[in-house]
Design an enzyme around this catalytic site. Structure first.
Site, PDB file in Angstrom:
ATOM      1  N   SER A 100       0.841  -1.193   0.000  1.00  0.00           N
ATOM      2  CA  SER A 100       0.000   0.000   0.000  1.00  0.00           C
ATOM      3  C   SER A 100       0.872   1.237   0.000  1.00  0.00           C
ATOM      4  CB  SER A 100      -0.843  -0.021   1.278  1.00  0.00           C
ATOM      5  OG  SER A 100      -1.430   1.242   1.496  1.00  0.00           O
ATOM      6  N   TYR A 105      -1.706  -0.880  11.002  1.00  0.00           N
ATOM      7  CA  TYR A 105      -1.964  -1.442   9.665  1.00  0.00           C
ATOM      8  C   TYR A 105      -0.751  -1.218   8.762  1.00  0.00           C
ATOM      9  CZ  TYR A 105      -3.506  -1.405   4.786  1.00  0.00           C
ATOM     10  OH  TYR A 105      -3.588  -1.598   3.428  1.00  0.00           O
ATOM     11  N   LYS A 139       2.132  -3.839   6.735  1.00  0.00           N
ATOM     12  CA  LYS A 139       2.530  -3.826   5.316  1.00  0.00           C
ATOM     13  C   LYS A 139       4.038  -3.618   5.184  1.00  0.00           C
ATOM     14  CE  LYS A 139      -1.515  -4.437   3.388  1.00  0.00           C
ATOM     15  NZ  LYS A 139      -1.840  -5.733   2.798  1.00  0.00           N
TER      16      LYS A 139
HETATM   17  N1  LIG Z   1      -8.683  -0.933  -0.880  1.00  0.00           N
HETATM   18  C1  LIG Z   1      -7.677  -0.142  -0.533  1.00  0.00           C
HETATM   19  O1  LIG Z   1      -7.834   1.065  -0.355  1.00  0.00           O
HETATM   20  C2  LIG Z   1      -6.277  -0.717  -0.399  1.00  0.00           C
HETATM   21  C3  LIG Z   1      -5.174   0.153  -0.510  1.00  0.00           C
HETATM   22  C4  LIG Z   1      -3.899  -0.363  -0.372  1.00  0.00           C
HETATM   23  C5  LIG Z   1      -3.729  -1.731  -0.108  1.00  0.00           C
HETATM   24  N2  LIG Z   1      -4.815  -2.540   0.003  1.00  0.00           N
HETATM   25  C6  LIG Z   1      -4.597  -3.965   0.317  1.00  0.00           C
HETATM   26  O2  LIG Z   1      -5.144  -4.755  -0.718  1.00  0.00           O
HETATM   27  C7  LIG Z   1      -5.653  -5.991  -0.196  1.00  0.00           C
HETATM   28  C8  LIG Z   1      -7.078  -6.163  -0.660  1.00  0.00           C
HETATM   29  O3  LIG Z   1      -7.847  -5.033  -0.281  1.00  0.00           O
HETATM   30  P1  LIG Z   1      -9.391  -4.914  -0.579  1.00  0.00           P
HETATM   31  O4  LIG Z   1      -9.689  -3.470  -0.685  1.00  0.00           O
HETATM   32  O5  LIG Z   1      -9.786  -5.822  -1.667  1.00  0.00           O
HETATM   33  O6  LIG Z   1      -9.950  -5.426   0.809  1.00  0.00           O
HETATM   34  P2  LIG Z   1     -11.177  -6.396   1.139  1.00  0.00           P
HETATM   35  O7  LIG Z   1     -11.368  -6.384   2.601  1.00  0.00           O
HETATM   36  O8  LIG Z   1     -12.340  -6.060   0.270  1.00  0.00           O
HETATM   37  O9  LIG Z   1     -10.612  -7.803   0.680  1.00  0.00           O
HETATM   38  C9  LIG Z   1      -9.761  -8.598   1.493  1.00  0.00           C
HETATM   39  C10 LIG Z   1     -10.336 -10.009   1.494  1.00  0.00           C
HETATM   40  O10 LIG Z   1      -9.482 -10.839   2.284  1.00  0.00           O
HETATM   41  C11 LIG Z   1     -10.302 -11.663   3.107  1.00  0.00           C
HETATM   42  N3  LIG Z   1      -9.496 -12.036   4.267  1.00  0.00           N
HETATM   43  C12 LIG Z   1      -8.999 -11.220   5.224  1.00  0.00           C
HETATM   44  N4  LIG Z   1      -8.292 -11.929   6.108  1.00  0.00           N
HETATM   45  C13 LIG Z   1      -8.331 -13.220   5.706  1.00  0.00           C
HETATM   46  C14 LIG Z   1      -7.784 -14.448   6.208  1.00  0.00           C
HETATM   47  N5  LIG Z   1      -7.065 -14.484   7.327  1.00  0.00           N
HETATM   48  N6  LIG Z   1      -8.028 -15.582   5.533  1.00  0.00           N
HETATM   49  C15 LIG Z   1      -8.767 -15.570   4.388  1.00  0.00           C
HETATM   50  N7  LIG Z   1      -9.292 -14.463   3.868  1.00  0.00           N
HETATM   51  C16 LIG Z   1      -9.085 -13.298   4.526  1.00  0.00           C
HETATM   52  C17 LIG Z   1     -11.518 -10.814   3.435  1.00  0.00           C
HETATM   53  O11 LIG Z   1     -12.639 -11.570   3.815  1.00  0.00           O
HETATM   54  C18 LIG Z   1     -11.725 -10.072   2.115  1.00  0.00           C
HETATM   55  O12 LIG Z   1     -12.578 -10.804   1.253  1.00  0.00           O
HETATM   56  C19 LIG Z   1      -5.503  -5.896   1.324  1.00  0.00           C
HETATM   57  O13 LIG Z   1      -4.347  -6.600   1.698  1.00  0.00           O
HETATM   58  C20 LIG Z   1      -5.317  -4.407   1.569  1.00  0.00           C
HETATM   59  O14 LIG Z   1      -4.554  -4.159   2.708  1.00  0.00           O
HETATM   60  C21 LIG Z   1      -6.078  -2.068  -0.151  1.00  0.00           C
HETATM   61  O1  LIG Z   2     -15.501  10.821   4.820  1.00  0.00           O
HETATM   62  C1  LIG Z   2     -14.406  11.190   4.377  1.00  0.00           C
HETATM   63  C2  LIG Z   2     -13.390  10.259   4.030  1.00  0.00           C
HETATM   64  C3  LIG Z   2     -12.189  10.753   3.572  1.00  0.00           C
HETATM   65  N1  LIG Z   2     -11.984  12.079   3.431  1.00  0.00           N
HETATM   66  C4  LIG Z   2     -10.699  12.602   2.941  1.00  0.00           C
HETATM   67  O2  LIG Z   2     -10.454  12.046   1.669  1.00  0.00           O
HETATM   68  C5  LIG Z   2      -9.048  11.814   1.499  1.00  0.00           C
HETATM   69  C6  LIG Z   2      -8.843  10.350   1.153  1.00  0.00           C
HETATM   70  O3  LIG Z   2      -9.199   9.566   2.279  1.00  0.00           O
HETATM   71  P1  LIG Z   2      -9.345   7.981   2.226  1.00  0.00           P
HETATM   72  O4  LIG Z   2      -9.644   7.503   3.602  1.00  0.00           O
HETATM   73  O5  LIG Z   2     -10.262   7.581   1.135  1.00  0.00           O
HETATM   74  O6  LIG Z   2      -7.892   7.494   1.772  1.00  0.00           O
HETATM   75  P2  LIG Z   2      -6.475   7.662   2.490  1.00  0.00           P
HETATM   76  O7  LIG Z   2      -5.529   8.128   1.448  1.00  0.00           O
HETATM   77  O8  LIG Z   2      -6.562   8.464   3.715  1.00  0.00           O
HETATM   78  O9  LIG Z   2      -6.131   6.171   2.933  1.00  0.00           O
HETATM   79  C7  LIG Z   2      -6.289   5.038   2.075  1.00  0.00           C
HETATM   80  O10 LIG Z   2      -5.223   4.896   1.192  1.00  0.00           O
HETATM   81  C8  LIG Z   2      -3.947   4.735   1.782  1.00  0.00           C
HETATM   82  C9  LIG Z   2      -2.995   4.525   0.664  1.00  0.00           C
HETATM   83  O11 LIG Z   2      -2.611   5.773   0.179  1.00  0.00           O
HETATM   84  C10 LIG Z   2      -3.933   3.566   2.738  1.00  0.00           C
HETATM   85  O12 LIG Z   2      -3.966   2.334   2.019  1.00  0.00           O
HETATM   86  C11 LIG Z   2      -5.091   3.624   3.685  1.00  0.00           C
HETATM   87  O13 LIG Z   2      -5.122   2.407   4.411  1.00  0.00           O
HETATM   88  C12 LIG Z   2      -6.372   3.798   2.949  1.00  0.00           C
HETATM   89  O14 LIG Z   2      -7.472   3.914   3.842  1.00  0.00           O
HETATM   90  C13 LIG Z   2      -8.395  12.227   2.830  1.00  0.00           C
HETATM   91  O15 LIG Z   2      -7.920  13.520   2.713  1.00  0.00           O
HETATM   92  C14 LIG Z   2      -9.544  12.192   3.826  1.00  0.00           C
HETATM   93  O16 LIG Z   2      -9.411  13.065   4.908  1.00  0.00           O
HETATM   94  C15 LIG Z   2     -12.971  13.000   3.749  1.00  0.00           C
HETATM   95  O17 LIG Z   2     -12.773  14.205   3.626  1.00  0.00           O
HETATM   96  N2  LIG Z   2     -14.158  12.511   4.210  1.00  0.00           N
END
Ligand SMILES: NC(=O)c1ccc[n+]([C@@H]2O[C@H](COP(=O)([O-])OP(=O)(O)OC[C@H]3O[C@@H](n4cnc5c(N)ncnc54)[C@H](O)[C@@H]3O)[C@@H](O)[C@H]2O)c1
Ligand SMILES: O=c1ccn([C@@H]2O[C@H](COP(=O)(O)OP(=O)(O)O[C@H]3O[C@H](CO)[C@H](O)[C@H](O)[C@H]3O)[C@@H](O)[C@H]2O)c(=O)[nH]1
Length: 368
Positions: free
Chosen positions: A147, A171, A175
């Protein structure tokens, strides 16, 4: 579907996955479902494993529906929890995998602050188990979900892959630790091929509007929150911070369409197959473009056709002013570049929202 060319030595639709079998952990989740769908469309055989901690079986049923019966036959689902090694042993006993894409993990920053032990157990133990079982079964190609959170509050933007790394919460620490752990493991086992993908802010949904992000509880992230205001589940959007040193005072992020992100995983996979001496390498997956919160609100309003009520609020603790990616390394080495802009991201987000105002479960009763 509207996906175009993916680089990394193979064009879209060229069937580059033929004959290859990929295990996708967390395959029922937001990014997982979109990636499973694209893997199937590219001819891969896919096994998804998930414990439905943050997802529902319906999500993979929708993927099956979108790809149709022939490709669905190439998708296998195994219920399993990565923190239980026996579950993984069963997954690996069932089949030989050419590579693993590892999404399974917990991702909510505030929850990680309240329950750091849960994040360590799930994200770290789950990944350690996965690695051990992969090694035991001779599978040594791994794409790991990292991430942009590993850049902390960047002093300089864009973030390059060799910019300083810093975790700001439990978190982020999982990572960062897992990136380091996988680098150490690869160093000790040079035959391994590992790609760490640092996602920026994934949003949007598949163009069908049948799969998308369905967060449990009150959304933390911007677009899921805006979407819930649009469908009437929340009265207004709180905009956190309007005194940043940016174009309009609100914070800047690099939003990326989840379909582009899924393409990036396929590009990474192809890179792993094509590059025996790749080692362990990190790539940013972003667009390289920064968008403010208010710009995002107005792009969503265009797709939605109405105003989103906003309330200007103080900054959210721990937020960065500006975060966006340098995409040069992914472009050069993976041959991948994001194709969609924020208009398409908002169009597809709204399409998903209006078709599924209460997400996969379909009714207000089961939602807060
Ligand atoms: N969505 C974001 O903003 C974002 C940003 C950066 C990184 N990531 C990373 O990408 C990956 C996927 O994110 P996402 O947005 O699809 O999240 P998500 O929660 O929608 O998907 C994660 C999936 O993993 C499953 N899971 C969690 N723990 C598990 C376990 N121990 N065994 C089996 N299954 C398990 C959950 O049930 C879920 O279906 C995550 O590792 C997250 O940290 C997400
Ligand atoms: O209700 C809301 C939600 C968010 N924001 C603002 O929108 C921007 C984006 O916020 P997000 O929570 O959507 O995303 P972040 O960049 O803060 O964080 C996300 O992206 C990161 C990667 O850059 C990490 O993976 C983190 O875990 C994930 O939540 C921020 O300025 C936040 O303050 C608002 O103003 N109102």
């Amino acid at each position: 579907m509207a996906i175009g060319g993916v680089g990394a030595g193979g064009g879209a639709g060229s069937g580059e996955g033929q004959g290859r079998s990929v295990l996708v952990t967390g395959g029922a989740g937001f990014i997982g479902t979109h990636t499973v769908l694209q893997l199937l469309e590219k001819g891969y055989a896919v096994t998804a494993v998930d414990n439905f901690h943050n997802s529902v079986p319906e999500a993979l049923d929708r993927v099956r529906h979108i790809v149709g019966p022939a490709l669905s036959a190439r998708l296998q689902f195994i219920f399993g929890d990565l923190t239980i090694k026996d579950d993984l042993e069963k997954v690996f006993a069932a089949k030989r995998y050419d590579a693993v894409i590892h999404f399974a993990g917990l991702k909510a920053v505030a929850e990680s602050v309240a329950h750091p032990e849960m994040y360590n157990r799930n994200n770290i133990v789950g990944t350690v188990n996965l690695y051990d079982v992969m090694k035991k079964h001779g599978c040594n190609k791994l794409v790991f979900s990292s991430s942009a959170t590993v850049y902390g509050q960047p002093e300089k933007v864009p973030c390059f892959e060799d910019s300083p790394l810093k975790a700001l919460n439990p978190y982020g620490r999982t990572k960062l630790y897992l990136e380091e752990m996988l680098r150490d493991y690869q160093h000790a086992n040079p035959e391994w091929r590992t790609i760490l993908l640092r996602y920026f802010n994934p949003i949007g949904a598949h163009e069908s509007g049948d799969i998308g992000e369905d967060p449990k509880g009150v959304p933390n992230n911007l677009l899921p929150y805006i979407q819930q205001v649009a469908v009437g589940r929340r009265p207004e959007l709180n905009v956190y911070g309007y005194d940043y040193r940016t174009r309009d005072g609100t914070a800047v992020r690099d939003y990326i369409h989840v379909v582009d992100l899924a393409d990036g995983h396929i590009a990474a996979l192809e890179k792993l197959f094509a590059t025996p001496d790749i080692g362990c390498v990190a790539y940013n997956l972003g667009t390289g473009r920064g968008t403010t919160v208010l710009e995002m609100v107005s792009a969503f309003e265009k797709a939605y056709g109405k105003k989103i009520p906003v309330k200007m609020c103080p900054r959210r603790p721990g937020d960065s002013e500006q975060v966006y990616a340098s995409t040069a390394k992914a472009e050069e080495e993976l041959g991948w570049r994001a194709k969609y802009g924020i208009e398409e991201m908002c169009r597809d987000q709204w399409n998903w929202a209006k078709k599924n105002p209460y997400g996969y479960c379909g009714d207000a009763e089961n939602k807060d």
